[in-house]
Design a protein around this motif. Structure first.
Motif, mmCIF file in Angstrom:
data_model
loop_
_atom_site.group_PDB
_atom_site.id
_atom_site.type_symbol
_atom_site.label_atom_id
_atom_site.label_comp_id
_atom_site.label_asym_id
_atom_site.label_seq_id
_atom_site.Cartn_x
_atom_site.Cartn_y
_atom_site.Cartn_z
ATOM 1 N N LEU A 4 -57.221 23.371 -30.176
ATOM 2 C CA LEU A 4 -57.736 22.372 -29.241
ATOM 3 C C LEU A 4 -57.726 22.905 -27.803
ATOM 4 O O LEU A 4 -58.703 22.758 -27.067
ATOM 5 N N HIS A 5 -56.633 23.550 -27.432
ATOM 6 C CA HIS A 5 -56.519 24.128 -26.080
ATOM 7 C C HIS A 5 -57.542 25.255 -25.890
ATOM 8 O O HIS A 5 -58.180 25.356 -24.838
ATOM 9 N N LEU A 6 -57.715 26.087 -26.907
ATOM 10 C CA LEU A 6 -58.690 27.179 -26.841
ATOM 11 C C LEU A 6 -60.112 26.635 -26.705
ATOM 12 O O LEU A 6 -60.893 27.116 -25.880
ATOM 13 N N ARG A 9 -60.715 25.430 -23.192
ATOM 14 C CA ARG A 9 -60.899 26.543 -22.258
ATOM 15 C C ARG A 9 -62.291 27.164 -22.389
ATOM 16 O O ARG A 9 -62.927 27.511 -21.401
ATOM 17 N N ILE A 10 -62.777 27.298 -23.622
ATOM 18 C CA ILE A 10 -64.117 27.851 -23.841
ATOM 19 C C ILE A 10 -65.171 26.938 -23.227
ATOM 20 O O ILE A 10 -66.078 27.392 -22.524
ATOM 21 N N LEU A 11 -65.071 25.634 -23.474
ATOM 22 C CA LEU A 11 -66.046 24.694 -22.907
ATOM 23 C C LEU A 11 -65.981 24.673 -21.387
ATOM 24 O O LEU A 11 -67.024 24.558 -20.720
ATOM 25 N N ASN A 12 -64.797 24.795 -20.800
ATOM 26 C CA ASN A 12 -64.685 24.877 -19.348
ATOM 27 C C ASN A 12 -65.392 26.117 -18.820
ATOM 28 O O ASN A 12 -66.070 26.064 -17.788
ATOM 29 N N LEU A 13 -65.262 27.231 -19.515
ATOM 30 C CA LEU A 13 -65.910 28.469 -19.086
ATOM 31 C C LEU A 13 -67.431 28.348 -19.142
ATOM 32 O O LEU A 13 -68.113 28.630 -18.162
ATOM 33 N N ASP A 41 -72.233 21.577 -26.493
ATOM 34 C CA ASP A 41 -70.942 21.863 -27.126
ATOM 35 C C ASP A 41 -70.770 23.377 -27.235
ATOM 36 O O ASP A 41 -70.775 24.049 -26.221
ATOM 37 N N PHE A 42 -70.705 23.923 -28.443
ATOM 38 C CA PHE A 42 -70.489 25.359 -28.594
ATOM 39 C C PHE A 42 -71.777 26.128 -28.890
ATOM 40 O O PHE A 42 -71.729 27.328 -29.153
ATOM 41 N N ALA A 43 -72.916 25.469 -28.840
ATOM 42 C CA ALA A 43 -74.199 26.152 -29.030
ATOM 43 C C ALA A 43 -74.753 26.553 -27.670
ATOM 44 O O ALA A 43 -74.848 25.723 -26.766
ATOM 45 N N LEU A 44 -75.096 27.832 -27.516
ATOM 46 C CA LEU A 44 -75.679 28.319 -26.266
ATOM 47 C C LEU A 44 -77.189 28.437 -26.426
ATOM 48 O O LEU A 44 -77.671 29.004 -27.405
ATOM 49 N N MET A 45 -77.918 27.917 -25.460
ATOM 50 C CA MET A 45 -79.378 28.009 -25.433
ATOM 51 C C MET A 45 -79.747 28.952 -24.292
ATOM 52 O O MET A 45 -79.338 28.731 -23.148
ATOM 53 N N PHE A 46 -80.506 29.994 -24.592
ATOM 54 C CA PHE A 46 -80.844 30.997 -23.599
ATOM 55 C C PHE A 46 -82.249 30.793 -23.066
ATOM 56 O O PHE A 46 -83.139 30.367 -23.793
ATOM 57 N N SER A 47 -82.442 31.135 -21.800
ATOM 58 C CA SER A 47 -83.744 31.003 -21.158
ATOM 59 C C SER A 47 -83.902 32.122 -20.139
ATOM 60 O O SER A 47 -82.943 32.502 -19.470
#
Length: 54
Positions: A4-6, A9-13, A41-47
């Motif tokens: 949960l903490h990890l 931290r990832i979402l904050n980054l 959430d944890f899916a990155l969309m690139f442009s």
């Protein structure tokens, strides 16, 4: 560090940035390209176009 903490931290980054560098390793050497991104959430969309969210 617990999961949960990890995740927090990832979402904050990913929320604090909108640019990253994608890189590949090839026999001729590495190739790196800066790209913009946004996340769901944890899916990155690139442009490669500024201010484009599709």
């Amino acid at each position: 560090m617990d999961r949960l903490h990890l995740e927090e931290r990832i979402l904050n980054l990913v929320s604090s940035q909108n640019m990253c560098v994608l890189a590949t390793a090839r026999p001729e050497g590495p190739l790196a390209t800066p790209v913009r991104y946004f996340h769901l959430d944890f899916a990155l969309m690139f442009s490669t176009l500024p201010h484009r969210r599709r």
